[in-house]
Every structure is written in C-alpha cells, then in structure tokens.
Design a protein around this motif. Structure first.
Motif, PDB file in Angstrom:
ATOM      1  N   ARG A  20     -13.088  46.214  39.364  1.00  0.00           N
ATOM      2  CA  ARG A  20     -12.666  44.866  39.737  1.00  0.00           C
ATOM      3  C   ARG A  20     -11.360  44.940  40.525  1.00  0.00           C
ATOM      4  N   THR A  21     -11.174  44.000  41.451  1.00  0.00           N
ATOM      5  CA  THR A  21      -9.955  43.994  42.261  1.00  0.00           C
ATOM      6  C   THR A  21      -9.411  42.577  42.451  1.00  0.00           C
ATOM      7  N   GLU A  22      -9.646  41.668  41.504  1.00  0.00           N
ATOM      8  CA  GLU A  22      -9.139  40.304  41.650  1.00  0.00           C
ATOM      9  C   GLU A  22      -7.616  40.267  41.468  1.00  0.00           C
ATOM     10  N   ARG A  23      -7.022  39.189  41.948  1.00  0.00           N
ATOM     11  CA  ARG A  23      -5.579  38.991  41.829  1.00  0.00           C
ATOM     12  C   ARG A  23      -5.297  37.593  41.297  1.00  0.00           C
ATOM     13  N   PHE A  24      -4.211  37.463  40.545  1.00  0.00           N
ATOM     14  CA  PHE A  24      -3.842  36.158  40.017  1.00  0.00           C
ATOM     15  C   PHE A  24      -3.356  35.230  41.131  1.00  0.00           C
ATOM     16  N   THR A  69      -3.759  43.947  37.826  1.00  0.00           N
ATOM     17  CA  THR A  69      -4.435  45.248  37.846  1.00  0.00           C
ATOM     18  C   THR A  69      -4.850  45.666  36.444  1.00  0.00           C
ATOM     19  N   ASP A  70      -3.956  45.474  35.478  1.00  0.00           N
ATOM     20  CA  ASP A  70      -4.254  45.870  34.106  1.00  0.00           C
ATOM     21  C   ASP A  70      -5.306  44.967  33.479  1.00  0.00           C
ATOM     22  N   PHE A  71      -5.202  43.656  33.715  1.00  0.00           N
ATOM     23  CA  PHE A  71      -6.189  42.749  33.138  1.00  0.00           C
ATOM     24  C   PHE A  71      -7.556  42.960  33.780  1.00  0.00           C
ATOM     25  N   ASP A  72      -7.572  43.193  35.090  1.00  0.00           N
ATOM     26  CA  ASP A  72      -8.830  43.529  35.764  1.00  0.00           C
ATOM     27  C   ASP A  72      -9.478  44.760  35.136  1.00  0.00           C
ATOM     28  N   LEU A  74      -7.218  33.405  27.060  1.00  0.00           N
ATOM     29  CA  LEU A  74      -8.165  34.208  27.836  1.00  0.00           C
ATOM     30  C   LEU A  74      -8.778  33.370  28.944  1.00  0.00           C
ATOM     31  N   TRP A  75      -9.149  32.136  28.611  1.00  0.00           N
ATOM     32  CA  TRP A  75      -9.725  31.235  29.616  1.00  0.00           C
ATOM     33  C   TRP A  75      -8.799  31.094  30.817  1.00  0.00           C
ATOM     34  N   PHE A  76      -7.492  30.873  30.555  1.00  0.00           N
ATOM     35  CA  PHE A  76      -6.603  30.661  31.692  1.00  0.00           C
ATOM     36  C   PHE A  76      -6.301  31.967  32.431  1.00  0.00           C
ATOM     37  N   LEU A  77      -6.288  33.088  31.745  1.00  0.00           N
ATOM     38  CA  LEU A  77      -6.178  34.361  32.453  1.00  0.00           C
ATOM     39  C   LEU A  77      -7.309  34.492  33.477  1.00  0.00           C
ATOM     40  N   LEU A  78      -8.510  34.153  33.059  1.00  0.00           N
ATOM     41  CA  LEU A  78      -9.656  34.220  33.963  1.00  0.00           C
ATOM     42  C   LEU A  78      -9.541  33.176  35.073  1.00  0.00           C
ATOM     43  N   ARG A  79      -9.138  31.959  34.692  1.00  0.00           N
ATOM     44  CA  ARG A  79      -9.025  30.907  35.700  1.00  0.00           C
ATOM     45  C   ARG A  79      -7.979  31.283  36.756  1.00  0.00           C
ATOM     46  N   ALA A  80      -6.881  31.891  36.331  1.00  0.00           N
ATOM     47  CA  ALA A  80      -5.848  32.296  37.282  1.00  0.00           C
ATOM     48  C   ALA A  80      -6.337  33.397  38.216  1.00  0.00           C
ATOM     49  N   LEU A  81      -7.362  34.138  37.794  1.00  0.00           N
ATOM     50  CA  LEU A  81      -7.996  35.148  38.653  1.00  0.00           C
ATOM     51  C   LEU A  81      -9.014  34.526  39.606  1.00  0.00           C
ATOM     52  N   GLY A  82      -9.277  33.236  39.434  1.00  0.00           N
ATOM     53  CA  GLY A  82     -10.295  32.582  40.242  1.00  0.00           C
ATOM     54  C   GLY A  82     -11.683  32.643  39.641  1.00  0.00           C
ATOM     55  N   HIS A  83     -11.783  33.067  38.379  1.00  0.00           N
ATOM     56  CA  HIS A  83     -13.088  33.147  37.698  1.00  0.00           C
ATOM     57  C   HIS A  83     -13.420  31.771  37.123  1.00  0.00           C
ATOM     58  N   ALA A  94     -17.476  39.398  38.402  1.00  0.00           N
ATOM     59  CA  ALA A  94     -17.109  38.065  38.877  1.00  0.00           C
ATOM     60  C   ALA A  94     -18.238  37.061  38.682  1.00  0.00           C
ATOM     61  N   SER A  95     -19.461  37.534  38.486  1.00  0.00           N
ATOM     62  CA  SER A  95     -20.605  36.623  38.339  1.00  0.00           C
ATOM     63  C   SER A  95     -20.960  36.328  36.889  1.00  0.00           C
TER      64      SER A  95
END
Length: 282
Positions: A148-152, A76-79, A107-116, A89-90
């Motif tokens: 944004r509402t993504e989840r890890f 929630t905080d990173f989103d 940062l890359w892996f934070l995004l990857r863990a969100l599915g980005h 997301a795009s």
C-alpha cells in the motif's frame, strides 16, 4: 451491487454479509487501564474472520516523543499495518470495540484520513452483537499481505500550533472529554487539568443512547445547534489524546456533516508545552 458502509453498520446487516470476499473486520477492543485486556478478549472470542487492531501498537506510534498520549502514526507505518492485514483500497472495512465505538472510531478516522471511504463502525459493538446471539469464533484467519502507498490528508490533522492559529481565525474547537475533565474539576489521566481556551465541550457519550449511536436526524439537530454559524469544515475535534474525538468525527459524518478535522495530540499534546494557556470552568 455490493453495499458500501461509510459510517455505521447495523449488527444484523453485517451478520448477513460475513461471507463477502471484500469484507475486512477489525477488533479494536481495548482498555486504557489494562492494555492487554483487548488482545485477551479477542483470543477468547471475536467476530468471524476478524483480526485484532491494538490501540497502542497499531493505531498509534509511541516511538514519537511528542504528539500526546497516543501519537498519530505516520502513513507509511499505518499503510504497512493495513498491508499486513491484507486490506486493500477496495476492501469494505468494519471496526468494532466493546460498545461505545471510541476505539473503533479511531481506526475509522485513520482510514478516512487515508481516503478510504468504505470503512464503518459496528453500531453497538461487541456487546450488541453478542446480545443478539450473532456468531463468534476463535482463531486467526490467514491473510495475504498486500503493498500500500496511501498518504494521509494532512489538512484534516492539526497539531497544537495549528490549533492555536485555527482558534485565532475564529474556528471552532470541540472537546469530547467528559464535563468534569473539561471544567478542570477532575483529571484522572493527564498531569494538568482544564481545557484549551476557546474550546467548547460536547462529551462524546452525548452521541449515544443505550450504547448505540443516536438516529442521524437527532445527531444532525444536536450538532447544528452546537456549531451554530460554523460550517463542519471549520470544526476541529479534540479529546484527551486524539481517540474519543474521532467519535465526534464519525457522528458528524453519519449525520451528514462531513469535513471536520482532528487535533491529533489533543489535551495531552497541548500541555506538552507549559507555556500554552489553560482554562478552567465552563
């Protein structure tokens, strides 16, 4: 069709794409010894259009009382932070730091863990960019905040008890710290020296040559030799605090070996409980 970069991007390739409307660049320069050196460097000069991402304030959650020296933030905080930067997301996100890519890889892996998926690290970082004489600027661009509402993907994020269970099942744990720290011969940061029993060591610097990532074919050979019979998805990466371990996750995915996981607290999280065993030597 607009190109997508999902692991690394070359400096000249990025320079040719700076006017893309879907591009978001994040400056991750940081110094553990001087935490405000990164923001100062950003203020002095940065890639055109870049915004600044602070390891302590943006890519970690220091309100947490456990989880190592750089606790993994809540989704929630990173989103919300990504939303402050106007990143949807795009967007094609590119992260960079002072050269070796460790902070940018976080940062890359934070995004990857969100599915980005459309996230990459600038190979060679700031040093390579400026060595090539590519454009820089000062000032901060205006952004429109987005929701944004993504989840890890929690399956890729392990805490200490989960790592213990992973090792008990015969899983592989790869420590990205330098060899002296792994062997317990030197410990400049954490209060206990050594490593998690059962871990193997590959310093993250082994992914680089002359400040840039080795060719993907070479990385693939080296990691396959390290992994032996283990599948990439059976590998957990760790380091001192869950930052430089992300360098291995990036290098493996770039080498065509995706799916490894992160011990988020890493060594500093492991030693929070003095009852956990500690090994020394190789």
């Amino acid at each position: 069709m607009t190109a997508s970069w999902t692991t690394l991007v070359d400096a000249r390739t990025l320079a040719a794409a700076l006017k893309r409307d879907d591009l978001a660049i994040l400056d991750c320069r940081f110094s553990l010894a001087a935490p405000e050196a990164g923001p100062a460097a950003y203020a002095a000069s940065h890639l055109p259009g870049a915004l600044y991402a602070h390891l302590d304030r943006d890519l970690s959650d220091h309100r947490k009382q456990s989880g190592g020296r750089h606790p993994w933030p809540d989704a929630t905080d990173f989103d919300a932070r990504l939303g402050d930067w106007g990143i949807t997301a795009s967007h094609q996100v590119v992260a960079y730091d002072d050269g070796d890519g460790a902070f940018a890889a976080r940062l890359w892996f934070l995004l990857r863990a969100l599915g980005h998926e459309r996230a990459a690290v600038l190979d060679g970082g700031w040093k390579h960019w400026t060595d090539l004489g590519l454009p820089t600027q000062t000032g901060v661009r205006e952004v429109t905040r987005v929701a944004r509402t993504e989840r890890f993907d929690e399956s890729r994020l392990l805490d200490a008890p989960q790592v213990q269970a992973h090792l008990a099942r015969g899983g592989m744990l790869v420590d990205a710290r330098g060899r002296e720290r792994f062997r317990g011969e030197a410990e400049p940061i954490d209060r206990v020296a050594g490593h998690v029993p059962g871990a193997v060591n590959r310093p993250y610097a082994d992914n680089l040559v002359d400040g840039r990532f080795k060719p993907r074919e070479q990385l693939a050979r080296e990691f396959r030799e390290l992994l032996a019979a283990h599948a990439p998805g059976d590998v957990v990466a760790m380091c001192g605090s869950g930052v430089t371990a992300c360098h291995h996750l990036l290098a493996m995915e770039h080498a065509g070996l995706p799916g490894a996981k992160l011990f988020t607290g890493s060594w500093s999280g492991w030693i929070e409980d003095p009852a956990r065993p500690v090994a020394a030597g190789s």
